[in-house]
Design a protein around this motif. Structure first.
Motif, PDB file in Angstrom:
ATOM      1  N   CYS A 177       0.835  -1.212   0.000  1.00 59.14           N
ATOM      2  CA  CYS A 177       0.000   0.000   0.000  1.00 59.14           C
ATOM      3  C   CYS A 177       0.866   1.258   0.000  1.00 59.14           C
ATOM      4  CB  CYS A 177      -0.924   0.003   1.212  1.00 59.14           C
ATOM      5  SG  CYS A 177      -2.009  -1.433   1.314  1.00 59.14           S
ATOM      6  N   LEU A 178       2.013   1.203   0.658  1.00 62.31           N
ATOM      7  CA  LEU A 178       2.914   2.354   0.663  1.00 62.31           C
ATOM      8  C   LEU A 178       3.440   2.642  -0.734  1.00 62.31           C
ATOM      9  CD1 LEU A 178       4.964   1.633   3.924  1.00 62.31           C
ATOM     10  CD2 LEU A 178       3.049   3.219   3.624  1.00 62.31           C
ATOM     11  N   PHE A 179       3.700   1.584  -1.489  1.00 57.21           N
ATOM     12  CA  PHE A 179       4.133   1.779  -2.875  1.00 57.21           C
ATOM     13  C   PHE A 179       3.043   2.458  -3.692  1.00 57.21           C
ATOM     14  CE2 PHE A 179       4.097   0.264  -7.266  1.00 57.21           C
ATOM     15  CZ  PHE A 179       5.328   0.728  -7.705  1.00 57.21           C
ATOM     16  N   VAL A 180       1.798   2.045  -3.493  1.00 57.76           N
ATOM     17  CA  VAL A 180       0.686   2.649  -4.231  1.00 57.76           C
ATOM     18  C   VAL A 180       0.575   4.138  -3.913  1.00 57.76           C
ATOM     19  CG1 VAL A 180      -1.830   2.640  -4.538  1.00 57.76           C
ATOM     20  CG2 VAL A 180      -0.587   0.472  -4.387  1.00 57.76           C
ATOM     21  N   LEU A 181       0.769   4.517  -2.669  1.00 57.03           N
ATOM     22  CA  LEU A 181       0.682   5.930  -2.290  1.00 57.03           C
ATOM     23  C   LEU A 181       1.759   6.760  -2.985  1.00 57.03           C
ATOM     24  CD1 LEU A 181      -0.068   5.738   1.542  1.00 57.03           C
ATOM     25  CD2 LEU A 181      -1.669   6.152  -0.325  1.00 57.03           C
ATOM     26  N   TRP A 182       2.937   6.199  -3.167  1.00 60.29           N
ATOM     27  CA  TRP A 182       3.996   6.929  -3.868  1.00 60.29           C
ATOM     28  C   TRP A 182       3.738   6.979  -5.373  1.00 60.29           C
ATOM     29  CZ3 TRP A 182       7.684   4.404  -7.165  1.00 60.29           C
ATOM     30  CH2 TRP A 182       8.626   5.296  -7.718  1.00 60.29           C
ATOM     31  N   TRP A 183       3.276   5.852  -5.921  1.00 59.97           N
ATOM     32  CA  TRP A 183       3.114   5.726  -7.371  1.00 59.97           C
ATOM     33  C   TRP A 183       1.854   6.416  -7.891  1.00 59.97           C
ATOM     34  CZ3 TRP A 183      -1.087   2.971  -9.355  1.00 59.97           C
ATOM     35  CH2 TRP A 183      -1.116   2.834 -10.757  1.00 59.97           C
ATOM     36  N   ALA A 184       0.805   6.505  -7.090  1.00 58.60           N
ATOM     37  CA  ALA A 184      -0.538   6.910  -7.543  1.00 58.60           C
ATOM     38  C   ALA A 184      -0.497   8.104  -8.499  1.00 58.60           C
ATOM     39  CB  ALA A 184      -1.408   7.242  -6.342  1.00 58.60           C
ATOM     40  N   PRO A 185      -0.946   7.913  -9.759  1.00 60.11           N
ATOM     41  CA  PRO A 185      -0.928   9.016 -10.728  1.00 60.11           C
ATOM     42  C   PRO A 185      -2.110   9.958 -10.599  1.00 60.11           C
ATOM     43  CG  PRO A 185      -1.698   7.010 -11.783  1.00 60.11           C
ATOM     44  CD  PRO A 185      -1.351   6.634 -10.377  1.00 60.11           C
ATOM     45  N   GLY A 186      -3.143   9.539  -9.872  1.00 48.98           N
ATOM     46  CA  GLY A 186      -4.326  10.374  -9.723  1.00 48.98           C
ATOM     47  C   GLY A 186      -4.937  10.230  -8.343  1.00 48.98           C
ATOM     48  N   TYR A 187      -5.939  11.059  -8.078  1.00 46.38           N
ATOM     49  CA  TYR A 187      -6.540  11.112  -6.741  1.00 46.38           C
ATOM     50  C   TYR A 187      -7.215   9.803  -6.360  1.00 46.38           C
ATOM     51  CZ  TYR A 187      -9.483  12.605  -2.864  1.00 46.38           C
ATOM     52  OH  TYR A 187     -10.094  12.707  -1.646  1.00 46.38           O
ATOM     53  N   LEU A 188      -7.910   9.140  -7.280  1.00 51.37           N
ATOM     54  CA  LEU A 188      -8.626   7.909  -6.953  1.00 51.37           C
ATOM     55  C   LEU A 188      -7.666   6.790  -6.551  1.00 51.37           C
ATOM     56  CD1 LEU A 188     -11.500   7.850  -9.611  1.00 51.37           C
ATOM     57  CD2 LEU A 188     -11.601   8.511  -7.185  1.00 51.37           C
ATOM     58  N   TRP A 189      -6.535   6.691  -7.249  1.00 54.35           N
ATOM     59  CA  TRP A 189      -5.525   5.716  -6.838  1.00 54.35           C
ATOM     60  C   TRP A 189      -4.981   6.042  -5.448  1.00 54.35           C
ATOM     61  CZ3 TRP A 189      -4.524   1.113  -8.635  1.00 54.35           C
ATOM     62  CH2 TRP A 189      -4.833   0.787  -9.965  1.00 54.35           C
ATOM     63  N   LEU A 190      -4.770   7.320  -5.196  1.00 52.98           N
ATOM     64  CA  LEU A 190      -4.282   7.751  -3.882  1.00 52.98           C
ATOM     65  C   LEU A 190      -5.281   7.377  -2.789  1.00 52.98           C
ATOM     66  CD1 LEU A 190      -1.861   9.429  -2.688  1.00 52.98           C
ATOM     67  CD2 LEU A 190      -3.401  11.402  -2.752  1.00 52.98           C
ATOM     68  N   LEU A 191      -6.564   7.619  -3.067  1.00 52.93           N
ATOM     69  CA  LEU A 191      -7.617   7.284  -2.113  1.00 52.93           C
ATOM     70  C   LEU A 191      -7.660   5.782  -1.856  1.00 52.93           C
ATOM     71  CD1 LEU A 191     -10.072   8.231  -0.439  1.00 52.93           C
ATOM     72  CD2 LEU A 191     -11.454   7.978  -2.513  1.00 52.93           C
TER      73      LEU A 191
END
Length: 466
Positions: free
Chosen positions: A129-143
């Motif tokens: 999940c920490l990787f996703v927070l760094w990688w997220a290209p948009g707000y929905l991925w970040l959420l």
């Protein structure tokens, strides 16, 4: 006879002196033993609570700096307050549901150790999940990444936070709670220091480096729990639930919330007081980055916000350590009342501060009150939890912290709305409203105090034969 007569009084004069010497030696020995016992209690509390440092190492910079910065990178500037509020509301709101359920599973699981497996597995699942927070290209991925991170780490936290009622004797609960709060604050301090240093080099890779280091801290904490914290055996055979379906069935899960709060009214009131106070002080940390940028025009707000929160955590740590001891000595309610006054007054000072120095004074006072409140209220909750049900009850109690943290997001909508009709007073209105909310925590505390007085009155008039 006279010699003997003179000798006997002489012996009678030496006896009290010898007795006094022996008494003094015994007193010093008992005092050293008490010091040793206190030292042993402190180090044992630190040993079983060390994972709290790993969790706060992550959550401190995550909520104060990293998520506000990532939100700013994925949405327009005019809606960033609302976007951050929605992230908090949905992401942290998950913890309100997940943690009590995970706590129930941990309490009643038919496992040789009903705590450590949940801590380790929850931590391992949090790392992607920490990787996703760094990688997220948009707000929905970040959420999505933030929600999944909350899910995994609240499973770990539900089991971990039961160690105090599981392993600590009642006389040392206040001390252990103070150590727990101090480790939380120390973890936030170290995390903010790491994030602040890395963010000074710029965004992008530095955010990934910060998340990587914070993830390494999580792994280290989980390894420590596995090798250094005593095993907590399962409940007696008749109280265990071996079937995962029975543990997660909707009916029992609903009773996890409803019955616990209904059947333990003082515990429910203590949880409510914790919720109201934290809801009133959390907005300062959540929107600090935007506050520094908008009110004082700071050009390097991310790293500067980390420095200010770092200083505030030092005050909070001091408050937590002192509060745990004071609550054992003078009572939980009296200490909590003083904490509420300090926290609300600090919020009002920040709301009206004309200068950065004055805002820092108010922030320090709020931090001191918050750290002290967290320790004393945790000890109060520990007093009210039935033996062997620590994960369950602390999971329900975490409705206060997780719920307050989630609903703090609503202040983002207040902030954006206030900018529309009174831009200059937007933060004064938002933080002023938060201070009023913090003061409402006096109400449930007063009801707890009245309940204690009624119970004492009944006991004092009960015949001894009964």
């Amino acid at each position: 006879m006279r010699r003997g007569g003179r000798g006997n009084p002489g012996m009678r004069e030496e006896t009290p002196v010898a007795s006094t010497v022996e008494s003094a030696k015994g007193q010093r020995q008992r005092q050293r033993q008490r010091h040793r016992s206190r030292a042993q209690a402190f180090w044992f509390a630190a040993r079983i609570n060390l994972y709290a440092l790993s969790l706060s190492l992550l959550w401190g910079p995550m909520n104060a700096v990293l998520m506000p910065l990532r939100v700013s990178q994925t949405v327009r500037g005019d809606i960033r307050g609302s976007a951050l509020g929605l992230l908090s509301l949905l992401g942290i709101g998950i913890a309100v549901v997940v943690e009590p359920i995970a706590g129930r599973v941990s309490d009643r699981a038919d496992l040789p150790d009903r705590r450590r497996p949940f801590v380790v597995v929850g931590t391992a699942l949090a790392l992607p999940c920490l990787f996703v927070l760094w990688w997220a290209p948009g707000y929905l991925w970040l959420l999505a990444g933030y929600i999944l991170l909350q899910l995994c780490l609240n499973v770990a936290q539900a089991a971990f936070q039961a160690y105090i009622p599981d392993l600590v004797v009642p006389a040392e609960v206040g001390l252990a709670s103070g150590v727990n709060s101090a480790l939380n604050i120390l973890g936030s301090t170290l995390g903010l220091l790491v994030a602040g240093i890395l963010l000074m080099t710029g965004a992008g890779v530095s955010i990934g480096a910060a998340l990587g280091l914070l993830g390494a801290g999580l792994v280290a904490g989980a390894v420590w729990v596995w090798i250094a914290v005593p095993r907590v055996p399962p409940l007696p055979r008749g109280e265990r639930i071996g079937s995962m379906w029975r543990l997660l069935a909707p009916g029992p899960v609903a009773h996890t919330f409803v019955d616990t709060l209904r059947d333990h009214p003082c515990f429910a009131l203590a949880t409510l007081a914790r919720f109201l106070f934290l809801l009133g002080v959390y907005p300062l940390t959540r929107f600090l980055l935007y506050f520094l940028q908008d009110r004082f025009g700071m050009r390097h707000a991310p790293s500067q916000a980390a420095v200010y929160v770092l200083a505030a955590t030092a005050f909070a740590g001091l408050g937590a350590i002192v509060s745990g001891w004071l609550s054992d000595r003078f009572g939980r309610i009296a200490v909590l009342r003083g904490c509420i006054v300090a926290g609300a007054l600090g919020m009002l000072i920040v709301a009206l501060a004309p200068t950065l120095t004055m805002a820092a004074v108010g922030g320090g006072l709020t931090a001191l009150g918050t750290g002290a409140f967290l320790a004393a209220s945790w000890a109060l909750l520990g007093d009210l939890i039935p033996h062997g049900m620590g994960a369950h009850f602390y999971g329900v109690a975490n409705i206060a912290m997780a719920g307050a943290s989630a609903l703090t997001g609503l202040f983002g909508f207040v902030l954006d709305a206030a900018r529309g009709f009174a831009p200059a007073a937007a933060y004064a209105l938002t933080f002023g409203l938060a201070a009023l909310v913090a003061l409402t925590s006096f109400i449930p505390l007063r009801r707890i105090a009245l309940s204690d007085k009624r119970e004492s009155a009944v006991l004092s008039h009960t015949p001894r034969g009964n």
